[in-house]
Design an enzyme around this catalytic site. Structure first.
Site, PDB file in Angstrom:
ATOM      1  CB  CYS A  93      -0.978  -0.003   1.169  1.00 17.61           C
ATOM      2  SG  CYS A  93      -0.278   0.569   2.718  1.00 17.61           S
ATOM      3  CG  HIS A 162      -5.252  -3.461   2.339  1.00 19.02           C
ATOM      4  ND1 HIS A 162      -4.867  -2.416   1.540  1.00 19.02           N
ATOM      5  CD2 HIS A 162      -6.151  -4.164   1.622  1.00 19.02           C
ATOM      6  CE1 HIS A 162      -5.512  -2.484   0.388  1.00 19.02           C
ATOM      7  NE2 HIS A 162      -6.299  -3.536   0.409  1.00 19.02           N
TER       8      HIS A 162
HETATM    9 ZN   LIG Z   1      -1.888   1.178   4.201  1.00 12.06          ZN
END
Ligand SMILES: [Zn+2]
Length: 203
Positions: A93, A162
């Site tokens: 990310c 995530h």
């Molecule tokens: Zn993140």
């Protein structure tokens, strides 16, 4: 037709930062943790981290549209959807540089041309190996296939966890995020969309 724009930008930005400088930055972070960078176990760590980063982020060196240039037209008139399911995804990310781990499903409805099956996975891989948001990753895969292959429709689904959510902050270990992006017939014709969703949800 070539989507070289982003890869060009990325490679330009990278200029001026040597491996050595990047290794120094990792060394600084290790020191900031309170560790002794000269002890045996850590001495080569900055080098190893940068080598690993080159692998995690090798997508900046690739133009994913290149994978779709070689096509086959002799498919005996096959014109229904082609679905590639459970393509594993490892990305990072862009907000925390934390791993995003999951699967992608990619489908397209050929119009005359089909592409080698592994090539769809290669497109997924090339975009994954960059700093990403799941939403953008989903769109980039779909739009690239649409633009280069010009099929009747494209569908992309990503189901991923995530680690910035599961290991830190709100710490929801089991949460996964699902994103969908539909183009062409998958967007305009709900019967295509529903069939696709049924197939990808089958075990
Ligand atoms: Zn993140």
């Amino acid at each position: 037709m070539k989507l070289v724009k982003d890869t060009d930008q990325y490679s330009k930005k990278k200029q001026g930062v040597s491996d050595q400088k990047a290794e120094q930055a990792i060394k600084t972070i290790i020191q900031w943790l309170g560790e002794d960078t000269e002890r045996e176990g850590l001495r080569s760590t900055p080098k190893r981290v940068i080598k690993a980063f080159k692998e995690y982020f090798r997508g900046y060196k690739e133009d994913p549209s290149n994978y779709l240039i070689k096509t086959f037209s002799e498919v005996e008139g096959y014109d229904d959807m082609v679905i590639e399911k459970n393509i594993s995804i490892r990305s990072h990310c862009e907000h925390h540089m934390a791993p995003i781990i999951g699967v992608a499903h990619v489908a397209y409805i050929p119009s005359k041309k089909v592409v080698g099956l592994s090539k769809l996975a290669r497109v997924v891989e090339a975009f994954s190996r960059r700093l990403q948001t799941q939403e953008r990753l989903t769109m980039q895969i779909a739009k690239t296939i649409m633009k280069v292959l010009q099929p009747r429709g494209v569908a992309v689904t990503i189901d991923a966890s995530h680690q910035c959510m599961t290991d830190r902050g709100i710490k929801k270990e089991k949460t996964t995020t699902i994103t969908n992006y539909f183009l062409g017939a998958f967007k305009d014709d709900l019967s295509f969309q529903n069939r696709y969703l049924r197939y990808i949800n089958k075990e």
